[in-house]
Design a protein around this motif. Structure first.
Motif, PDB file in Angstrom:
ATOM      1  N   GLY A  13      -3.826  -8.055  -0.947  1.00  0.00           N
ATOM      2  CA  GLY A  13      -3.646  -6.910  -0.072  1.00  0.00           C
ATOM      3  C   GLY A  13      -4.955  -5.883  -0.223  1.00  0.00           C
ATOM      4  O   GLY A  13      -5.805  -6.391  -0.748  1.00  0.00           O
ATOM      5  N   ALA A  14      -4.734  -4.887   1.145  1.00  0.00           N
ATOM      6  CA  ALA A  14      -6.240  -4.320   1.145  1.00  0.00           C
ATOM      7  C   ALA A  14      -5.323  -3.085   1.943  1.00  0.00           C
ATOM      8  O   ALA A  14      -5.485  -1.783   2.236  1.00  0.00           O
ATOM      9  CB  ALA A  14      -6.703  -4.521   2.346  1.00  0.00           C
ATOM     10  N   HIS A  15      -4.074  -2.265   0.697  1.00  0.00           N
ATOM     11  CA  HIS A  15      -3.603  -1.504   1.400  1.00  0.00           C
ATOM     12  C   HIS A  15      -3.270  -0.674   2.405  1.00  0.00           C
ATOM     13  O   HIS A  15      -3.712   0.292   2.963  1.00  0.00           O
ATOM     14  CB  HIS A  15      -4.553  -0.389   0.594  1.00  0.00           C
ATOM     15  CG  HIS A  15      -3.792  -0.496  -0.993  1.00  0.00           C
ATOM     16  ND1 HIS A  15      -2.766   0.312  -1.751  1.00  0.00           N
ATOM     17  CD2 HIS A  15      -4.333  -1.661  -2.253  1.00  0.00           C
ATOM     18  CE1 HIS A  15      -2.911  -0.380  -3.461  1.00  0.00           C
ATOM     19  NE2 HIS A  15      -3.739  -1.026  -3.374  1.00  0.00           N
ATOM     20  N   GLN A  16      -3.148  -1.579   4.105  1.00  0.00           N
ATOM     21  CA  GLN A  16      -2.382  -1.059   4.456  1.00  0.00           C
ATOM     22  C   GLN A  16      -1.768  -0.748   4.765  1.00  0.00           C
ATOM     23  O   GLN A  16      -0.503  -1.406   4.416  1.00  0.00           O
ATOM     24  CB  GLN A  16      -2.827  -2.482   5.881  1.00  0.00           C
ATOM     25  CG  GLN A  16      -3.926  -3.733   5.610  1.00  0.00           C
ATOM     26  CD  GLN A  16      -4.154  -4.582   6.248  1.00  0.00           C
ATOM     27  OE1 GLN A  16      -3.683  -5.738   5.717  1.00  0.00           O
ATOM     28  NE2 GLN A  16      -5.230  -5.169   6.261  1.00  0.00           N
ATOM     29  N   PHE A  17      -1.412   0.055   6.046  1.00  0.00           N
ATOM     30  CA  PHE A  17      -0.343   0.739   6.439  1.00  0.00           C
ATOM     31  C   PHE A  17       0.536   0.194   7.253  1.00  0.00           C
ATOM     32  O   PHE A  17       0.752  -0.964   7.270  1.00  0.00           O
ATOM     33  CB  PHE A  17      -0.693   1.839   7.303  1.00  0.00           C
ATOM     34  CG  PHE A  17       0.036   2.971   8.097  1.00  0.00           C
ATOM     35  CD1 PHE A  17       0.841   3.899   6.892  1.00  0.00           C
ATOM     36  CD2 PHE A  17       0.979   2.848   9.004  1.00  0.00           C
ATOM     37  CE1 PHE A  17       1.940   4.551   7.253  1.00  0.00           C
ATOM     38  CE2 PHE A  17       2.262   3.787   9.341  1.00  0.00           C
ATOM     39  CZ  PHE A  17       2.541   4.765   8.421  1.00  0.00           C
ATOM     40  N   GLY A  18       2.230   0.483   7.454  1.00  0.00           N
ATOM     41  CA  GLY A  18       3.219  -0.094   7.591  1.00  0.00           C
ATOM     42  C   GLY A  18       3.042  -1.401   8.346  1.00  0.00           C
ATOM     43  O   GLY A  18       3.598  -2.468   8.360  1.00  0.00           O
ATOM     44  N   PRO A  19       2.744  -0.854  10.066  1.00  0.00           N
ATOM     45  CA  PRO A  19       2.946  -1.763  10.930  1.00  0.00           C
ATOM     46  C   PRO A  19       2.144  -3.279  10.436  1.00  0.00           C
ATOM     47  O   PRO A  19       2.116  -4.119  11.325  1.00  0.00           O
ATOM     48  CB  PRO A  19       2.293  -0.994  12.085  1.00  0.00           C
ATOM     49  CG  PRO A  19       2.721   0.032  12.049  1.00  0.00           C
ATOM     50  CD  PRO A  19       2.859   0.127  10.162  1.00  0.00           C
ATOM     51  N   LYS A  20       0.720  -3.303   9.919  1.00  0.00           N
ATOM     52  CA  LYS A  20      -0.397  -4.290   9.805  1.00  0.00           C
ATOM     53  C   LYS A  20       0.684  -5.614   8.625  1.00  0.00           C
ATOM     54  O   LYS A  20       0.237  -5.872   8.214  1.00  0.00           O
ATOM     55  CB  LYS A  20      -1.015  -3.285   9.199  1.00  0.00           C
ATOM     56  CG  LYS A  20      -2.461  -4.039   9.329  1.00  0.00           C
ATOM     57  CD  LYS A  20      -3.356  -4.635  10.286  1.00  0.00           C
ATOM     58  CE  LYS A  20      -4.275  -5.935   9.564  1.00  0.00           C
ATOM     59  NZ  LYS A  20      -4.973  -6.129  10.973  1.00  0.00           N
ATOM     60  N   LEU A  21       0.892  -4.216   7.734  1.00  0.00           N
ATOM     61  CA  LEU A  21       1.734  -5.126   6.344  1.00  0.00           C
ATOM     62  C   LEU A  21       2.947  -6.098   7.441  1.00  0.00           C
ATOM     63  O   LEU A  21       2.873  -6.669   6.272  1.00  0.00           O
ATOM     64  CB  LEU A  21       2.568  -3.914   5.635  1.00  0.00           C
ATOM     65  CG  LEU A  21       2.981  -4.872   4.605  1.00  0.00           C
ATOM     66  CD1 LEU A  21       2.215  -5.000   3.384  1.00  0.00           C
ATOM     67  CD2 LEU A  21       3.348  -3.484   3.439  1.00  0.00           C
ATOM     68  N   TYR A  22       3.184  -5.339   8.022  1.00  0.00           N
ATOM     69  CA  TYR A  22       4.411  -5.978   8.728  1.00  0.00           C
ATOM     70  C   TYR A  22       3.951  -7.087   9.174  1.00  0.00           C
ATOM     71  O   TYR A  22       4.536  -8.657   9.224  1.00  0.00           O
ATOM     72  CB  TYR A  22       5.565  -5.428   9.962  1.00  0.00           C
ATOM     73  CG  TYR A  22       6.213  -5.706  11.032  1.00  0.00           C
ATOM     74  CD1 TYR A  22       7.329  -6.802  10.418  1.00  0.00           C
ATOM     75  CD2 TYR A  22       5.652  -5.879  12.337  1.00  0.00           C
ATOM     76  CE1 TYR A  22       8.281  -7.616  11.131  1.00  0.00           C
ATOM     77  CE2 TYR A  22       6.231  -6.394  13.184  1.00  0.00           C
ATOM     78  CZ  TYR A  22       7.277  -7.644  13.035  1.00  0.00           C
ATOM     79  OH  TYR A  22       7.964  -8.597  14.116  1.00  0.00           O
ATOM     80  N   PHE A  23       2.942  -7.352  10.136  1.00  0.00           N
ATOM     81  CA  PHE A  23       2.339  -8.704  10.152  1.00  0.00           C
ATOM     82  C   PHE A  23       2.093  -8.654   9.473  1.00  0.00           C
ATOM     83  O   PHE A  23       1.645 -10.239   9.970  1.00  0.00           O
ATOM     84  CB  PHE A  23       1.698  -7.888  11.566  1.00  0.00           C
ATOM     85  CG  PHE A  23       1.851  -7.686  13.345  1.00  0.00           C
ATOM     86  CD1 PHE A  23       2.672  -8.221  13.531  1.00  0.00           C
ATOM     87  CD2 PHE A  23       1.486  -5.942  13.428  1.00  0.00           C
ATOM     88  CE1 PHE A  23       3.111  -7.455  14.898  1.00  0.00           C
ATOM     89  CE2 PHE A  23       1.868  -5.571  14.579  1.00  0.00           C
ATOM     90  CZ  PHE A  23       2.715  -6.400  15.368  1.00  0.00           C
ATOM     91  N   MET A  35      12.657  -5.562   8.664  1.00  0.00           N
ATOM     92  CA  MET A  35      11.029  -5.729   7.740  1.00  0.00           C
ATOM     93  C   MET A  35      10.574  -4.409   7.810  1.00  0.00           C
ATOM     94  O   MET A  35       9.280  -4.433   7.359  1.00  0.00           O
ATOM     95  CB  MET A  35      10.645  -6.898   8.325  1.00  0.00           C
ATOM     96  CG  MET A  35       9.747  -7.755   7.569  1.00  0.00           C
ATOM     97  SD  MET A  35       9.680  -9.368   8.602  1.00  0.00           S
ATOM     98  CE  MET A  35       7.463  -9.341   7.866  1.00  0.00           C
ATOM     99  N   VAL A  36      10.314  -3.684   9.296  1.00  0.00           N
ATOM    100  CA  VAL A  36       9.145  -2.914   9.896  1.00  0.00           C
ATOM    101  C   VAL A  36       9.878  -1.112   8.768  1.00  0.00           C
ATOM    102  O   VAL A  36       8.551  -0.941   8.325  1.00  0.00           O
ATOM    103  CB  VAL A  36       9.870  -2.710  11.641  1.00  0.00           C
ATOM    104  CG1 VAL A  36       8.883  -1.801  11.380  1.00  0.00           C
ATOM    105  CG2 VAL A  36       8.956  -4.161  12.569  1.00  0.00           C
ATOM    106  N   LYS A  37      11.149  -1.335   9.001  1.00  0.00           N
ATOM    107  CA  LYS A  37      11.221  -0.380   8.052  1.00  0.00           C
ATOM    108  C   LYS A  37      11.098   0.455   6.879  1.00  0.00           C
ATOM    109  O   LYS A  37      10.660   0.778   6.385  1.00  0.00           O
ATOM    110  CB  LYS A  37      13.034   0.693   8.448  1.00  0.00           C
ATOM    111  CG  LYS A  37      13.239   1.418   7.758  1.00  0.00           C
ATOM    112  CD  LYS A  37      14.629   1.467   8.179  1.00  0.00           C
ATOM    113  CE  LYS A  37      15.750   2.753   7.004  1.00  0.00           C
ATOM    114  NZ  LYS A  37      14.935   2.655   5.834  1.00  0.00           N
ATOM    115  N   ASP A  38      11.425  -1.200   6.373  1.00  0.00           N
ATOM    116  CA  ASP A  38      10.824  -1.283   4.768  1.00  0.00           C
ATOM    117  C   ASP A  38       9.435  -1.457   4.597  1.00  0.00           C
ATOM    118  O   ASP A  38       9.370  -1.450   3.775  1.00  0.00           O
ATOM    119  CB  ASP A  38      11.702  -3.066   4.599  1.00  0.00           C
ATOM    120  CG  ASP A  38      13.285  -2.865   4.708  1.00  0.00           C
ATOM    121  OD1 ASP A  38      13.765  -1.655   4.557  1.00  0.00           O
ATOM    122  OD2 ASP A  38      13.286  -3.945   4.525  1.00  0.00           O
ATOM    123  N   CYS A  39       8.721  -1.808   5.846  1.00  0.00           N
ATOM    124  CA  CYS A  39       7.289  -1.668   4.991  1.00  0.00           C
ATOM    125  C   CYS A  39       6.810  -0.747   4.818  1.00  0.00           C
ATOM    126  O   CYS A  39       5.458  -0.287   4.158  1.00  0.00           O
ATOM    127  CB  CYS A  39       6.096  -3.163   6.799  1.00  0.00           C
ATOM    128  SG  CYS A  39       6.684  -5.236   6.145  1.00  0.00           S
TER     129      CYS A  39
END
Length: 185
Positions: A13-23, A35-39
């Motif tokens: 992990g790098a504590h990235q924001f939602g859309p980046k975490l999704y990808f 998945m996007v909403k959950d992230c």
């Protein structure tokens, strides 16, 4: 849920924001319909992300760029600190950034004195990269003094000061300080 935790805050992990975490999770081979909403929801609940997030407290306004003519023509100087004491006893960082190349020169200091600033400019900027045309600083005592005026006169460059009203307007030096402080966190 375990994939989100691992990709966001564990070893990967790098504590990235939602859309980046999704990808990131998608690249790991996972997929589910929400998945996007959950992230996004997961990141909003992360205490470290909320504490260290970049909050913009200023309303947007038009930019007024400083356009130097060539590399090492214009430099911005800024003092970062006080920071937690290092093993060498240093608590400040004096940073200079070139406005053309975005090149940064920085040194750690135990205390900020006018002699340290003048020596830094002479040794780390002028002797390495040549005589600059102008330097942008705030109105602090280490920058606005007789020793600095003497250095400017000796080498034939000008010193511009950011306004008293908004000292953080020191161009590229402020974004570098923000990046440096985030790295130190």
């Amino acid at each position: 849920m375990q994939a989100m935790k691992e990709a966001h805050s564990e070893i990967c992990g790098a504590h990235q924001f939602g859309p980046k975490l999704y990808f990131r999770i998608k690249m790991m081979g996972y997929y589910w319909p929400t998945m996007v909403k959950d992230c996004i929801d997961y990141v909003r609940k992360c205490q470290a992300c909320q504490f260290h997030a970049n909050f913009i407290h200023q309303p947007p306004e038009p930019l007024h760029p400083t356009v130097p003519s060539w590399p090492f023509d214009a430099w911005g100087l800024e003092i970062v600190g006080p920071l937690p004491r290092s093993s060498g006893g240093h608590i400040f960082i004096l940073a200079a950034i070139d406005y053309f190349l975005k090149w940064v020169e920085a040194i750690a200091l135990r205390e900020v004195k006018k002699e340290n600033v003048v020596d830094f400019i002479r040794m780390n900027i002028i002797y390495r990269y040549g005589v600059l045309r102008y330097i942008i600083t705030d109105n602090g005592k280490p920058f606005c003094n007789a020793a600095m005026n003497k250095l400017c006169e000796k080498f034939g460059f000008k010193q511009h000061n950011s306004s008293m009203y908004y000292a953080a307007a020191n161009g590229l030096a402020e974004p570098f300080n923000k990046t440096l402080c985030n790295l130190l966190k």
